[in-house]
Design a protein around this motif. Structure first.
Motif, PDB file in Angstrom:
ATOM      1  N   ASN A 168      -4.006  -0.021 -11.797  1.00 33.78           N
ATOM      2  CA  ASN A 168      -3.292   0.778 -10.797  1.00 33.78           C
ATOM      3  C   ASN A 168      -3.714   0.457  -9.370  1.00 33.78           C
ATOM      4  OD1 ASN A 168      -2.075   1.902 -12.971  1.00 33.78           O
ATOM      5  ND2 ASN A 168      -3.112   3.875 -12.836  1.00 33.78           N
ATOM      6  N   THR A 169      -4.928  -0.111  -9.190  1.00 37.94           N
ATOM      7  CA  THR A 169      -5.346  -0.496  -7.837  1.00 37.94           C
ATOM      8  C   THR A 169      -4.369  -1.508  -7.244  1.00 37.94           C
ATOM      9  OG1 THR A 169      -7.646  -0.071  -8.370  1.00 37.94           O
ATOM     10  CG2 THR A 169      -7.225  -1.517  -6.497  1.00 37.94           C
ATOM     11  N   GLY A 170      -3.873  -2.414  -8.078  1.00 34.93           N
ATOM     12  CA  GLY A 170      -2.948  -3.432  -7.595  1.00 34.93           C
ATOM     13  C   GLY A 170      -1.491  -3.059  -7.775  1.00 34.93           C
ATOM     14  N   ARG A 171      -1.219  -1.832  -8.226  1.00 34.59           N
ATOM     15  CA  ARG A 171       0.154  -1.456  -8.571  1.00 34.59           C
ATOM     16  C   ARG A 171       0.679  -0.273  -7.766  1.00 34.59           C
ATOM     17  NH1 ARG A 171       1.424  -3.375 -13.969  1.00 34.59           N
ATOM     18  NH2 ARG A 171      -0.260  -4.739 -14.574  1.00 34.59           N
ATOM     19  N   ASN A 172      -0.142   0.290  -6.899  1.00 31.63           N
ATOM     20  CA  ASN A 172       0.281   1.503  -6.204  1.00 31.63           C
ATOM     21  C   ASN A 172       0.937   1.143  -4.876  1.00 31.63           C
ATOM     22  OD1 ASN A 172      -1.789   1.981  -3.825  1.00 31.63           O
ATOM     23  ND2 ASN A 172      -2.871   1.074  -5.539  1.00 31.63           N
ATOM     24  N   THR A 173       1.401   2.176  -4.158  1.00 32.88           N
ATOM     25  CA  THR A 173       2.099   1.922  -2.892  1.00 32.88           C
ATOM     26  C   THR A 173       1.187   2.156  -1.682  1.00 32.88           C
ATOM     27  OG1 THR A 173       3.001   4.152  -3.018  1.00 32.88           O
ATOM     28  CG2 THR A 173       4.398   2.380  -3.809  1.00 32.88           C
ATOM     29  N   THR A 174      -0.112   2.244  -1.915  1.00 34.73           N
ATOM     30  CA  THR A 174      -1.189   2.192  -0.907  1.00 34.73           C
ATOM     31  C   THR A 174      -1.143   3.314   0.132  1.00 34.73           C
ATOM     32  OG1 THR A 174      -0.238   0.735   0.821  1.00 34.73           O
ATOM     33  CG2 THR A 174      -1.147  -0.337  -1.134  1.00 34.73           C
ATOM     34  N   ILE A 175      -0.526   4.430  -0.204  1.00 31.10           N
ATOM     35  CA  ILE A 175      -0.447   5.518   0.774  1.00 31.10           C
ATOM     36  C   ILE A 175      -1.769   6.294   0.806  1.00 31.10           C
ATOM     37  CG2 ILE A 175       0.735   7.682   1.376  1.00 31.10           C
ATOM     38  CD1 ILE A 175       3.245   6.507  -0.005  1.00 31.10           C
ATOM     39  N   ILE A 176      -2.254   6.554   2.007  1.00 28.63           N
ATOM     40  CA  ILE A 176      -3.506   7.294   2.189  1.00 28.63           C
ATOM     41  C   ILE A 176      -3.236   8.500   3.077  1.00 28.63           C
ATOM     42  CG2 ILE A 176      -5.829   7.193   3.177  1.00 28.63           C
ATOM     43  CD1 ILE A 176      -5.699   4.129   2.537  1.00 28.63           C
ATOM     44  N   ARG A 177      -3.594   9.682   2.594  1.00 28.99           N
ATOM     45  CA  ARG A 177      -3.443  10.919   3.357  1.00 28.99           C
ATOM     46  C   ARG A 177      -4.386  11.945   2.762  1.00 28.99           C
ATOM     47  NH1 ARG A 177      -0.289  14.794   0.737  1.00 28.99           N
ATOM     48  NH2 ARG A 177       0.442  14.069  -1.275  1.00 28.99           N
ATOM     49  N   SER A 178      -4.565  13.074   3.432  1.00 28.43           N
ATOM     50  CA  SER A 178      -5.456  14.104   2.893  1.00 28.43           C
ATOM     51  C   SER A 178      -4.871  15.496   3.063  1.00 28.43           C
ATOM     52  CB  SER A 178      -6.828  14.020   3.564  1.00 28.43           C
ATOM     53  OG  SER A 178      -6.713  14.357   4.929  1.00 28.43           O
ATOM     54  N   ASN A 179      -3.574  15.601   3.384  1.00 31.87           N
ATOM     55  CA  ASN A 179      -2.991  16.913   3.679  1.00 31.87           C
ATOM     56  C   ASN A 179      -2.535  17.638   2.415  1.00 31.87           C
ATOM     57  OD1 ASN A 179      -1.027  14.973   3.361  1.00 31.87           O
ATOM     58  ND2 ASN A 179       0.243  15.638   5.070  1.00 31.87           N
ATOM     59  N   TYR A 180      -3.477  17.897   1.537  1.00 36.53           N
ATOM     60  CA  TYR A 180      -3.207  18.654   0.304  1.00 36.53           C
ATOM     61  C   TYR A 180      -3.275  20.152   0.590  1.00 36.53           C
ATOM     62  CZ  TYR A 180      -3.042  14.633  -2.764  1.00 36.53           C
ATOM     63  OH  TYR A 180      -2.658  13.488  -3.403  1.00 36.53           O
ATOM     64  N   LEU A 181      -2.639  20.934  -0.296  1.00 34.75           N
ATOM     65  CA  LEU A 181      -2.480  22.365  -0.004  1.00 34.75           C
ATOM     66  C   LEU A 181      -3.788  23.142  -0.084  1.00 34.75           C
ATOM     67  CD1 LEU A 181      -0.699  24.764   0.589  1.00 34.75           C
ATOM     68  CD2 LEU A 181      -0.208  24.957  -1.843  1.00 34.75           C
ATOM     69  N   GLY A 221      -9.167  22.410   8.802  1.00 37.89           N
ATOM     70  CA  GLY A 221      -9.648  21.328   9.663  1.00 37.89           C
ATOM     71  C   GLY A 221      -9.058  19.965   9.364  1.00 37.89           C
ATOM     72  N   VAL A 222      -7.930  19.919   8.638  1.00 36.58           N
ATOM     73  CA  VAL A 222      -7.274  18.647   8.336  1.00 36.58           C
ATOM     74  C   VAL A 222      -6.028  18.531   9.212  1.00 36.58           C
ATOM     75  CG1 VAL A 222      -6.054  17.357   6.549  1.00 36.58           C
ATOM     76  CG2 VAL A 222      -8.163  18.562   5.988  1.00 36.58           C
ATOM     77  N   ASP A 223      -5.863  17.394   9.891  1.00 37.32           N
ATOM     78  CA  ASP A 223      -4.733  17.272  10.814  1.00 37.32           C
ATOM     79  C   ASP A 223      -3.415  17.187  10.071  1.00 37.32           C
ATOM     80  OD1 ASP A 223      -5.333  14.495  10.027  1.00 37.32           O
ATOM     81  OD2 ASP A 223      -3.765  14.007  11.469  1.00 37.32           O
ATOM     82  N   ASN A 224      -2.438  17.932  10.536  1.00 39.73           N
ATOM     83  CA  ASN A 224      -1.096  17.919   9.977  1.00 39.73           C
ATOM     84  C   ASN A 224      -0.239  18.675  10.987  1.00 39.73           C
ATOM     85  OD1 ASN A 224       0.921  17.376   8.159  1.00 39.73           O
ATOM     86  ND2 ASN A 224       0.237  18.808   6.583  1.00 39.73           N
ATOM     87  N   GLU A 225       0.949  18.173  11.280  1.00 47.06           N
ATOM     88  CA  GLU A 225       1.768  18.873  12.269  1.00 47.06           C
ATOM     89  C   GLU A 225       3.226  18.885  11.846  1.00 47.06           C
ATOM     90  OE1 GLU A 225       2.193  16.207  16.025  1.00 47.06           O
ATOM     91  OE2 GLU A 225       0.341  15.613  15.022  1.00 47.06           O
ATOM     92  N   TRP A 226       3.948  19.900  12.286  1.00 48.43           N
ATOM     93  CA  TRP A 226       5.356  20.068  11.953  1.00 48.43           C
ATOM     94  C   TRP A 226       6.197  19.367  13.010  1.00 48.43           C
ATOM     95  CZ3 TRP A 226       8.644  21.076   8.294  1.00 48.43           C
ATOM     96  CH2 TRP A 226       9.976  21.394   8.628  1.00 48.43           C
ATOM     97  N   LEU A 227       7.189  18.571  12.557  1.00 46.57           N
ATOM     98  CA  LEU A 227       8.097  17.883  13.471  1.00 46.57           C
ATOM     99  C   LEU A 227       9.527  18.364  13.216  1.00 46.57           C
ATOM    100  CD1 LEU A 227       6.999  14.117  13.224  1.00 46.57           C
ATOM    101  CD2 LEU A 227       6.085  15.882  14.727  1.00 46.57           C
TER     102      LEU A 227
END
Lengths: 102, 416
Positions: B72-85, B142-148
Motif C-alpha cells: 500500500n505504500t506504493g499504491r496510495n494517493t499520497t494525501i497527508i492531512r491531520s484534520n480528523y474529527l 490546535g489543528v489548522d483547518n478553515e472554512w472556505l
C-alpha cells in the motif's frame, strides 16, 4: 464486476447486491449474560481470511432477499451460493478454508 | 551512509555519477534478532528506524514478503492531512504531520513533502454542517483547518467547477499544512536511514508462522528463508494483518477490502492542491511528474486480489469530470488496487496483543500513508516499552471490548 448467482433470481451483476459480511456468526443466546469479551467478539472480530470465505449477500435491487455464498478471496471466484439457515455445501467449506482462520 | 548534499552532488557530477553506491544493503536474515518487524512498507520501515534511533535496539530486522514499499505504500494517493474529527485522532495524525515537516532533514532524503493544502468539499447541507463541525473541532484541539466559501475554494483551486452541477460545491474545509509526499521516497528514505543504523532489511522473505515459547510468549517467526528468533515481533502488514496474526491464533476486528487508484497521462501543472470529496468519492491531486493522481472508494466486498471492479473507479471519474470538466479529455494511464485493513471505527489499532511479545499496528484502512512517520514512531515506542505511548494509548485492541471506539466512520466513512 462480479457476476453473482442469486439462489432465487439467477446470475445478476454485482451492482444489484449489497455485501453483508461474514456468514454464520451466532449472536449470543443471552446477550445480558455474555461477558464484554464475548460481546466484543460477536460484534467486531472477523475471520477476514485469505481463501474460501462464507459470507452473506443481499439482492437489494432484485428479490431483496439475503443469501449465503462461498467465495475465494484470493481470486473473487464464487464457489457456491445457498440459502440463509443452510450449512455451506459439503466439501466446499472447512476442508478448503484458507490461512487466517485460527 | 553516503550523505546527500549540494557538495556531494557536484562531486558525483564531476565523476559522471558512476560512483553512487546502493543506498541500503541487501541483508541476509540472521538466526536471531532483538526485534523483528513483519512488513517492509512505510510503517514497518519507520518502526525499525525509530526503534534503532530512539530506543537503542541494535539487532533489528524488517521482513518483507516482496520488495519494500511494494504494497500500500506504493499504491496510495499520497494525501497527508491531520484534520480528523476526534481529539484522539487529531492528536495521532498531527503527531505524524509534525514529523513529516522535518522528515527530509531527519532522513537526509528528499521525500518531496509538499504542503500545498488539502481541500475537502461539501456538497449538501449535511456536508456543510459536518465539515464545519470538523473545522471547529480541529481548531479547538490546535489543528489548522478553515472554512472556505465556494468562491474562496475556487480562488484557492482555480480549475474547480463551482457551477450548478449535480453535487454543487457549497463550501470547503482547507488544511493548509496538508499536502502530498513522494510515496516511494518515503519507503526508500526510511530504509536507507534504518540500514545506516544497522537494521537488516530482508526482502523476499514471507512470514509463515509465529514461534512461541513454552510460556506462550513470542519466540520468533518461521519464514520462507528459515526460522528467525526474536523476543519481540511487531506486525505492520496492512491488509494482511489478519493473516499474520491468525498464525498466532489472534483474531482481529478487521476486514480487508480492495481500494483502487488511477493516474492520468502527465500534463502541465493545473492542480495547485489536493481536492477530496467524501460524499462523491473522489480524491485528486497532481504529481510532480504531471499525472493526475486519483483515488476511488473501496470495493463492496472483502478480498485479497489487489484489484477491484471498474464501476467503482468509474464512479470516482464521473465525480471528477463534473468537478473539473476540463479533465474529461485526459486519458488514464494506469489503475490498480491495494488491500486495506478496515476496522469497525475506521481508526487504527496500535498496541500489544494477547500474546506476550507480539505487537500489532494495523487498521489504518484507507488512510494510512499520511500517518507513516507517526505510526512508526509510536509503534517503536510501544514495542520498546511494552506499553503504548500516551498518543496511541486510546488506539489499543482493548478499546473494542471496553466500548471506547474512536468512531471516525461518520467523519470519513469512505477512502480518505
Amino acid at each position: 464486476m462480479l457476476l453473482i448467482d442469486c439462489p432465487y433470481c439467477g446470475e445478476r451483476p454485482e451492482i444489484e447486491f449489497v455485501h453483508g459480511g461474514q456468514a454464520h456468526l451466532a449472536r449470543p443466546a443471552r446477550p445480558a449474560e455474555a461477558s464484554d469479551s464475548q460481546w466484543a467478539d460477536y460484534l467486531y472480530l472477523r475471520d477476514n481470511l485469505q481463501g474460501v470465505h462464507a459470507e452473506r449477500w443481499r439482492h437489494t435491487h432484485g428479490c431483496g432477499r439475503y443469501f449465503n455464498a462461498l467465495r475465494d478471496t484470493t481470486s473473487d471466484r464464487f464457489i457456491a451460493t445457498y440459502a440463509i439457515g443452510e450449512s455451506p455445501p459439503v466439501g466446499t467449506a472447512d476442508t478448503s478454508r484458507g490461512r487466517g482462520s485460527p | 551512509m553516503q550523505r546527500f548534499s549540494a557538495l556531494s552532488l557536484v562531486m558525483h557530477g564531476l565523476t559522471g555519477h558512476r560512483r553512487w553506491k546502493p543506498q541500503w544493503r541487501k541483508a541476509e536474515p540472521q538466526p536471531a534478532y532483538d526485534a523483528v518487524i513483519v512488513g517492509g512498507g512505510g510503517h514497518g520501515l519507520a518502526t525499525a528506524y525509530y526503534l534503532a534511533k530512539e530506543h537503542g535496539l541494535s539487532r533489528i530486522a524488517v521482513l518483507e514478503k516482496g520488495w519494500i514499499g511494494g504494497g500500500n505504500t506504493g499504491r496510495n494517493t499520497t494525501i497527508i492531512r491531520s484534520n480528523y474529527l476526534f481529539a484522539e485522532s487529531a492528536a495521532l495524525y498531527d503527531h505524524a504531520l509534525k514529523l513529516w515537516e522535518g522528515l527530509a532533514q531527519a532522513l537526509n532524503y528528499n521525500v518531496m513533502f509538499s504542503q500545498r493544502g488539502v481541500m475537502m468539499l461539501a456538497h449538501t447541507v449535511h456536508d456543510v454542517q459536518v465539515v464545519k463541525r470538523h473545522v471547529f473541532a480541529n481548531r479547538a484541539s490546535g489543528v489548522d483547518n478553515e472554512w472556505l466559501s465556494p468562491e474562496e475554494a475556487k480562488a484557492f483551486c482555480p480549475p474547480l467547477n463551482i457551477g450548478p452541477i449535480r453535487y454543487p460545491v457549497l463550501g470547503a474545509a482547507l488544511q493548509r499544512r496538508g499536502g502530498v509526499a513522494r510515496h516511494d521516497a518515503v519507503a526508500w528514505g526510511f530504509a536507507r536511514a534504518a540500514d545506516a543504523l544497522g537494521v537488516d532489511i530482508v526482502e523476499n522473505c514471507a512470514v509463515t508462522g509465529i514461534l512461541r515459547d513454552s510460556a506462550g510468549a513470542v519466540a520468533g517467526v518461521e519464514t520462507t528463508r528459515g526460522p528467525i528468533r526474536a523476543a519481540r515481533v511487531g506486525v505492520a502488514a496492512a491488509g494482511h494483518s489478519s493473516v499474520v496474526l491468525g498464525m498466532a491464533g489472534v483474531r482481529l476486528p478487521l476486514e480487508s477490502y480492495p481500494l483502487q487508484a488511477l493516474v492520468s497521462e502527465p500534463v502541465k501543472p493545473v492542480m495547485p492542491c489536493v481536492v477530496m470529496s467524501n460524499t462523491i468519492h473522489a480524491y485528486v491531486s497532481q504529481s510532480d511528474k504531471g499525472e493526475l493522481v486519483i483515488g476511488a472508494g473501496t470495493d463492496a466486498y472483502t478480498s485479497y486480489t489487489q484489484r477491484g471492479a471498474l464501476h467503482i473507479s468509474n464512479h470516482a471519474l464521473e465525480a471528477i469530470c463534473e468537478l473539473f470538466p476540463q479533465f474529461r479529455r485526459l486519458r488514464m494511464l494506469r489503475n490498480w488496487g491495494g488491500i486495506v485493513d478496515v476496522s469497525p471505527d475506521r481508526s487504527p489499532i496500535i498496541g500489544r496483543t494477547p500474546v506476550p511479545g507480539l505487537y500489532v499496528n494495523c487498521g489504518w484502512g484507507t488512510g494510512g500513508f499520511k500517518a507513516t512517520p507517526g505510526s512508526g514512531h509510536l509503534f517503536a515506542w510501544t514495542i520498546a516499552h511494552d506499553e503504548p505511548h500516551p498518543i496511541n494509548a486510546p488506539f489499543t485492541l482493548e478499546r473494542f471490548r471496553e466500548g471506547r471506539l474512536i468512531d471516525e466512520t461518520a467523519a470519513a466513512a469512505v477512502a480518505h
